[in-house]
Write a protein that holds these residues in place. Sequence first.
Motif, short mmCIF file in Angstrom:
data_model
loop_
_atom_site.label_atom_id
_atom_site.label_comp_id
_atom_site.label_asym_id
_atom_site.label_seq_id
_atom_site.Cartn_x
_atom_site.Cartn_y
_atom_site.Cartn_z
N HIS A 382 46.29 51.32 7.93
CA HIS A 382 46.53 51.74 9.31
C HIS A 382 46.18 53.21 9.52
N ASN A 383 46.54 54.07 8.57
CA ASN A 383 46.37 55.51 8.75
C ASN A 383 45.02 56.04 8.27
N LEU A 384 44.26 55.21 7.58
CA LEU A 384 42.94 55.65 7.13
C LEU A 384 42.01 55.82 8.33
N HIS A 385 41.50 57.04 8.54
CA HIS A 385 40.61 57.30 9.68
C HIS A 385 39.18 56.89 9.38
N ALA A 386 38.66 57.32 8.22
CA ALA A 386 37.27 57.01 7.87
C ALA A 386 37.04 57.24 6.39
N ILE A 387 36.02 56.54 5.86
CA ILE A 387 35.55 56.77 4.49
C ILE A 387 34.12 57.27 4.59
N TYR A 388 33.88 58.55 4.30
CA TYR A 388 32.54 59.12 4.36
C TYR A 388 31.89 58.95 2.99
N VAL A 389 30.83 58.17 2.93
CA VAL A 389 30.14 57.86 1.68
C VAL A 389 28.86 58.67 1.62
N LEU A 390 28.81 59.61 0.66
CA LEU A 390 27.64 60.47 0.51
C LEU A 390 26.65 59.85 -0.47
N HIS A 391 25.38 59.89 -0.12
CA HIS A 391 24.28 59.38 -0.94
C HIS A 391 24.46 57.88 -1.27
N PRO A 392 24.63 57.03 -0.27
CA PRO A 392 24.78 55.59 -0.54
C PRO A 392 23.46 54.99 -1.01
N THR A 393 23.55 53.99 -1.87
CA THR A 393 22.38 53.24 -2.32
C THR A 393 22.41 51.87 -1.65
N LEU A 394 21.30 51.15 -1.77
CA LEU A 394 21.25 49.80 -1.19
C LEU A 394 22.29 48.90 -1.85
N VAL A 418 26.57 58.74 4.82
CA VAL A 418 26.06 60.10 5.00
C VAL A 418 24.99 60.33 3.93
N ASP A 419 23.75 60.61 4.35
CA ASP A 419 22.64 60.76 3.41
C ASP A 419 22.52 62.17 2.86
N ARG A 420 22.96 63.18 3.59
CA ARG A 420 22.79 64.56 3.19
C ARG A 420 24.11 65.30 3.22
N LEU A 421 24.20 66.34 2.39
CA LEU A 421 25.41 67.16 2.39
C LEU A 421 25.64 67.81 3.74
N LEU A 422 24.56 68.29 4.38
CA LEU A 422 24.73 68.94 5.68
C LEU A 422 25.31 67.98 6.71
N GLN A 423 24.97 66.69 6.63
CA GLN A 423 25.56 65.71 7.54
C GLN A 423 27.06 65.55 7.26
N LEU A 424 27.43 65.59 5.97
CA LEU A 424 28.84 65.48 5.62
C LEU A 424 29.64 66.65 6.18
N PHE A 425 29.01 67.85 6.17
CA PHE A 425 29.73 69.04 6.63
C PHE A 425 29.99 69.01 8.14
N ARG A 426 29.37 68.09 8.85
CA ARG A 426 29.71 67.91 10.27
C ARG A 426 31.09 67.29 10.43
N TYR A 427 31.50 66.52 9.41
CA TYR A 427 32.81 65.85 9.47
C TYR A 427 33.88 66.63 8.70
N VAL A 428 33.48 67.19 7.55
CA VAL A 428 34.41 67.95 6.71
C VAL A 428 33.77 69.29 6.39
N PRO A 429 34.35 70.40 6.80
CA PRO A 429 33.74 71.72 6.54
C PRO A 429 33.53 71.97 5.05
N ARG A 430 32.48 72.70 4.72
CA ARG A 430 32.14 72.97 3.32
C ARG A 430 33.29 73.62 2.57
N GLU A 431 33.97 74.56 3.19
CA GLU A 431 35.02 75.31 2.50
C GLU A 431 36.25 74.45 2.21
N GLN A 432 36.30 73.25 2.76
CA GLN A 432 37.43 72.36 2.55
C GLN A 432 37.21 71.41 1.37
N LEU A 433 36.05 71.48 0.73
CA LEU A 433 35.73 70.53 -0.34
C LEU A 433 35.42 71.24 -1.65
N THR A 434 35.92 70.68 -2.74
CA THR A 434 35.50 71.09 -4.08
C THR A 434 34.46 70.07 -4.55
#
Length: 465
Positions: A382-394, A418-434
């Motif tokens: 219920h509380n899960l908003h989204a799962i952002y998958v970086l570099h997905p394969t077929l 999400v295919d690129r890191l820059l696309q991911l940073f639209r959803y989660v800011p770079r400084e928020q991720l290790t």
Amino acid sequence: MTFVAVQMVLDEAHSSPGLHAAAGPGLAEECATLGGCRTGMAKITNAYDLPARKVIHTVGPKYASKYQTAAENALSHCYRSCLELLIDHGLKSIAMGCIYTEVKNYPREPAAHVAIRTVRRFLEKQKDNITAVVFCTTSTTDTEIYKRLLPLYFPRDKQEEEMALSKLPADVGDENGETVIDERKIRIKPLPKKKVSKESKPAEAPVDLPVSDVGSVRRTSSYLDTYLDPAFMSLIKDPDERRLEQWEKTVQAQRGWNFANLLGFGDLGGPPLSAAEEYSVHSRYLSKAKSLNLSEIAEMKVVYRGGVDIEGRPVMVVVGAHFLLRCLDLERFVLYVVKEFEPIMQKPYTIVYFHSASSLQMQPDLGWMKRFQQILGRKHQHNLHAIYVLHPTLGLKLTIFALQLLVNNVVWKKVVYVDRLLQLFRYVPREQLTIPDFVFQHDLEVNGGKGLVVDPRTKYVYHRP
């Protein structure tokens, strides 16, 4: 209103210095004459300088997941012994602290369930002799737990009662609040009904009916209200009926999903769990996880906390390349994930999954994923908003499509590719991720560095001028 204070423990190793200091030296002197107190039992003394008529002392149990049932029943005995002493001495109200300590490793939420249900059971039989039971909490964590659990056992209206039916654990205890062990119950079949003539008066309800079997009696029974609250006791089904229902669910599910094993999807034939069953499973796993040292799982950095996404929701990071199936104890991994997810999934949250360079790693089958999702529970869904998958394969996209069809259509439709890191940073800011170094390298290899520059020292990604 007169209150009775409850001293949490009464022994030399775990005394209550604050209580003794407030009461004065007289309390310690009287305690020395009691000859100690066994776990689960209670003894009473004068209150001396405390603003109460009496002080009731009890000793809480030590907790070990291997002996969980024994610990639960011992803790239930603590609360019931205190309440029985209250009645024996003609007192009407009691203020009870949380009868467990961090030293004895008793998990907070399972202990609160035992405390509240034991008090509930006692009040069902002694409600006319007690005017107030006050739960005293000394930490914000305990306060929040009791605020959340009290409406389940003491619903104030019809809406809360309906919510309680779905969120209460499968085992709400016997007539005393102790954990029910089906294999140890003695079930006696009712006597055959006798024909009653019109002239004779109907026989009165037997006063010695064992209340442990009241859950198998219809709620409309005329004598039920004289023993226990029917709305609460009707939550317990007869063990034989439960086993039969479980067997029927299993057989029905296995008939429909046997082909899943043949296709390599794993065992998808387990019976669906009700909300109460999922809550019970999640509680058991959380309780066990809190009692174990899972540092070796944490060091693998498969799952760890990030910061917050662009809208302030907490982020959990999952690194697929670190999920080494041959080196990972899956049971301990599940326990670690349940423990890590528990604080953040109480409110809306986000998952970031790095699939970078993990396509060659062995992945768990869909049957394991289904079981894992059931353990996390419906609050996770219920509380899960989204799962952002970086570099997905077929292959990953096909797997997620199978998860949508065979496991859970609600959760896995929240996947955002999400295919690129820059696309991911639209959803989660770079400084928020290790972000691991190889993820940056993989991003450059896959995308060819088009339009991107990566600072090798800070790993900051920005547009090429």
